[in-house]
Motif scaffolding. Structure first.
Motif, short mmCIF file in Angstrom:
data_model
loop_
_atom_site.label_atom_id
_atom_site.label_comp_id
_atom_site.label_asym_id
_atom_site.label_seq_id
_atom_site.Cartn_x
_atom_site.Cartn_y
_atom_site.Cartn_z
N SER A 215 0.83 -1.20 0.00
CA SER A 215 0.00 0.00 0.00
C SER A 215 0.86 1.25 0.00
CB SER A 215 -0.92 0.01 1.23
OG SER A 215 -1.65 -1.18 1.34
N ILE A 216 1.89 1.24 0.84
CA ILE A 216 2.80 2.39 0.91
C ILE A 216 3.54 2.55 -0.41
CG2 ILE A 216 4.68 3.43 2.19
CD1 ILE A 216 2.08 3.01 3.77
N GLY A 217 3.88 1.41 -1.04
CA GLY A 217 4.57 1.46 -2.33
C GLY A 217 3.73 2.14 -3.39
N VAL A 218 2.43 1.84 -3.42
CA VAL A 218 1.52 2.46 -4.38
C VAL A 218 1.44 3.96 -4.15
CG1 VAL A 218 -0.89 2.63 -5.13
CG2 VAL A 218 0.14 0.39 -4.72
N LEU A 219 1.33 4.36 -2.88
CA LEU A 219 1.25 5.78 -2.55
C LEU A 219 2.52 6.52 -2.96
CD1 LEU A 219 -0.40 8.03 -1.22
CD2 LEU A 219 0.63 7.40 0.97
N ILE A 220 3.68 5.89 -2.71
CA ILE A 220 4.96 6.51 -3.09
C ILE A 220 5.06 6.65 -4.61
CG2 ILE A 220 7.46 6.16 -3.14
CD1 ILE A 220 7.25 4.92 -0.36
N TYR A 221 4.61 5.62 -5.35
CA TYR A 221 4.65 5.71 -6.81
C TYR A 221 3.77 6.86 -7.32
CZ TYR A 221 3.91 4.78 -11.73
OH TYR A 221 3.82 4.94 -13.09
N LEU A 222 2.56 6.96 -6.79
CA LEU A 222 1.66 8.03 -7.21
C LEU A 222 2.25 9.39 -6.88
CD1 LEU A 222 -1.78 6.51 -6.15
CD2 LEU A 222 -1.00 6.97 -8.49
N ALA A 223 2.90 9.49 -5.73
CA ALA A 223 3.54 10.75 -5.36
C ALA A 223 4.69 11.07 -6.33
CB ALA A 223 4.06 10.67 -3.93
N PHE A 224 5.45 10.04 -6.70
CA PHE A 224 6.56 10.24 -7.64
C PHE A 224 6.03 10.70 -9.00
CE2 PHE A 224 9.09 8.54 -11.16
CZ PHE A 224 10.29 9.20 -10.93
N VAL A 225 4.93 10.10 -9.45
CA VAL A 225 4.34 10.51 -10.73
C VAL A 225 4.01 11.99 -10.71
CG1 VAL A 225 2.25 10.32 -12.15
CG2 VAL A 225 3.43 8.26 -11.39
N SER A 226 3.36 12.43 -9.64
CA SER A 226 3.01 13.86 -9.53
C SER A 226 4.25 14.73 -9.45
CB SER A 226 2.14 14.09 -8.28
OG SER A 226 0.91 13.41 -8.40
N ALA A 227 5.21 14.33 -8.63
CA ALA A 227 6.42 15.14 -8.44
C ALA A 227 7.21 15.29 -9.73
CB ALA A 227 7.30 14.51 -7.35
N PHE A 228 7.47 14.18 -10.40
CA PHE A 228 8.31 14.19 -11.59
C PHE A 228 7.60 14.79 -12.79
CE2 PHE A 228 10.57 12.06 -15.16
CZ PHE A 228 11.84 12.56 -14.90
N ALA A 229 6.35 14.33 -13.04
CA ALA A 229 5.63 14.78 -14.23
C ALA A 229 5.25 16.25 -14.14
CB ALA A 229 4.38 13.92 -14.43
N TYR A 230 4.74 16.70 -13.00
CA TYR A 230 4.34 18.09 -12.88
C TYR A 230 5.54 19.03 -12.94
CZ TYR A 230 -0.67 17.64 -12.01
OH TYR A 230 -2.01 17.42 -12.14
N SER A 231 6.68 18.60 -12.43
CA SER A 231 7.88 19.44 -12.51
C SER A 231 8.34 19.58 -13.96
CB SER A 231 8.99 18.85 -11.64
OG SER A 231 8.62 18.85 -10.27
N LEU A 232 8.35 18.44 -14.70
CA LEU A 232 8.70 18.50 -16.11
C LEU A 232 7.70 19.37 -16.87
CD1 LEU A 232 9.70 14.82 -17.03
CD2 LEU A 232 11.21 16.80 -16.76
N TRP A 233 6.43 19.23 -16.55
CA TRP A 233 5.38 20.02 -17.21
C TRP A 233 5.58 21.51 -16.95
CZ3 TRP A 233 2.44 17.68 -20.66
CH2 TRP A 233 1.31 18.32 -21.16
N SER A 234 6.00 21.84 -15.74
CA SER A 234 6.24 23.25 -15.41
C SER A 234 7.36 23.84 -16.25
CB SER A 234 6.59 23.38 -13.92
OG SER A 234 5.53 22.91 -13.11
N PHE A 235 8.42 23.03 -16.48
CA PHE A 235 9.51 23.51 -17.33
C PHE A 235 9.05 23.67 -18.77
CE2 PHE A 235 12.24 22.04 -13.82
CZ PHE A 235 13.10 23.13 -13.73
N LEU A 236 8.16 22.78 -19.23
CA LEU A 236 7.60 22.92 -20.58
C LEU A 236 6.82 24.22 -20.70
CD1 LEU A 236 6.27 19.34 -21.46
CD2 LEU A 236 8.23 20.51 -22.46
N LEU A 237 6.04 24.53 -19.68
CA LEU A 237 5.24 25.76 -19.69
C LEU A 237 6.12 27.00 -19.64
CD1 LEU A 237 2.36 24.70 -17.28
CD2 LEU A 237 2.17 25.11 -19.74
N LYS A 238 7.28 26.87 -19.04
CA LYS A 238 8.18 28.01 -18.93
C LYS A 238 8.77 28.39 -20.28
CE LYS A 238 12.30 29.70 -16.46
NZ LYS A 238 13.28 29.41 -15.40
N TYR A 239 9.05 27.40 -21.12
CA TYR A 239 9.75 27.65 -22.38
C TYR A 239 8.89 27.48 -23.62
CZ TYR A 239 13.85 27.39 -19.37
OH TYR A 239 14.77 27.61 -18.37
N ASN A 240 7.60 27.16 -23.45
CA ASN A 240 6.69 26.98 -24.59
C ASN A 240 5.35 27.62 -24.26
OD1 ASN A 240 8.26 24.77 -26.31
ND2 ASN A 240 8.36 24.16 -24.17
N ASP A 241 4.58 27.99 -25.31
CA ASP A 241 3.30 28.62 -25.01
C ASP A 241 2.31 27.60 -24.47
OD1 ASP A 241 2.78 28.77 -28.49
OD2 ASP A 241 1.47 27.61 -27.18
#
Length: 297
Positions: A215-241
């Motif tokens: 259960s903890i493993g699933v929660l950590i994975y979901l947290a990692f998805v949000s952390a990694f993907a949203y951070s990458l997405w933020s950089f995309l928004l910074k340099y692209n319209d």
């Protein structure tokens, strides 16, 4: 840009089946809104902590919010985490998942309208409008299986408000990340927003019962998805319209469908409509990429 955007969509798509796995692992019933909000809050709080740790290591310094970033973090947490997911989960309590997926696809259109006409970050063009409409249609076609009516209720209104919140956070992130570190903004807004959702979930009587280390493993994975993907997405928004980047996000439901078949072994009905929806989304990405990039004066 496109490869990074697709990676983000794959990660977000994997969250759909993994969230269902998480509900089962923590004993959360589908109609238990308070526990769902609590579960989401724990995920985003942990995601924020992971974001700060990951990018502190990458940048070889501890990421701390600057004084001028504090208002930005507060505003982002309201739209990107608290309102978006509160409205989304409340909406799902009163409407079907099929209708929710279709309505939620309007987020790309709201991004275009808010970016062009509210913040004037981009110029309006027929190509951008066509691309967003095709992206929306792709999401709608992929969700046609099992559609049982076009009547609207308060649940549908909540999903629309969630899409508007998503659009606002997308445009605001692009604006704020031009003057501050997007990883720091993402991390601390997750921490603040996740904390608020945990408080709301507890106050509503939500409970989580972990069934084991898995259960903890699933929660950590979901947290990692949000952390990694949203951070990458933020950089995309910074340099692209924002309009072009948001159209890419239309592919997330497609990957969610495919990964649900693999992970959850769900029976795949309406495969043809999903393939056609994917083709529409890909076409929208091509049109968006060919559209001339012009800032508003």
């Amino acid at each position: 840009m496109w490869s990074v955007a697709v990676l983000c969509c794959i990660l977000w798509g994997s969250a759909f089946p993994m969230i269902k796995v998480g509900y089962s692992a923590f004993g959360v019933a589908s109609g238990d809104t308070s526990s769902i909000i609590l579960f989401a809050g724990c995920r985003f709080l942990l995601a924020g902590i992971l974001t700060i740790i990951i990018f502190s290591v990458v940048e070889k310094r501890l990421l701390l919010p600057t004084r001028r970033a504090l208002p930005c973090i507060g505003i982002l947490s309201v739209f990107q985490t608290v309102l978006q997911y509160l409205f989304f989960y409340l909406g799902l309590a009163f409407t079907t998942g099929t209708k929710a997926s279709i309505i939620n696809g309007t987020g790309t259109l709201f991004v275009l309208l808010i970016s062009c006409f509210v913040f004037r970050q981009e110029s309006f063009s027929i190509q951008k409008l066509t691309a967003c409409i095709l992206g929306f249609c792709g999401v709608a076609v992929s969700g046609l299986t099992g559609l049982s009516g076009l009547s609207f209720n308060k649940g549908d209104l909540f999903i629309i408000l969630s899409a508007v919140s998503y659009a606002m956070s997308t445009v605001l992130m692009r604006r704020f990340s031009s003057v501050d570190n997007p990883a720091s903004l993402s991390g601390y807004q997750f921490i603040l927003g996740g904390g608020v959702m945990i408080i709301i979930g507890f106050c509503m009587g939500g409970k989580l019962c972990a069934s084991g280390i898995g259960s903890i493993g699933v929660l950590i994975y979901l947290a990692f998805v949000s952390a990694f993907a949203y951070s990458l997405w933020s950089f995309l928004l910074k340099y692209n319209d924002a309009g072009r980047v948001s159209v890419c996000g239309s592919m997330t439901p497609i990957f969610g469908f495919l990964l649900s078949l693999i992970i959850l072994r769900e029976q795949g009905t309406g495969l043809l409509s999903n393939v056609f929806g994917l083709l529409l989304v890909v076409l929208s990405m091509v049109i968006s990429n060919l559209a001339p990039k012009r800032d508003c004066n």
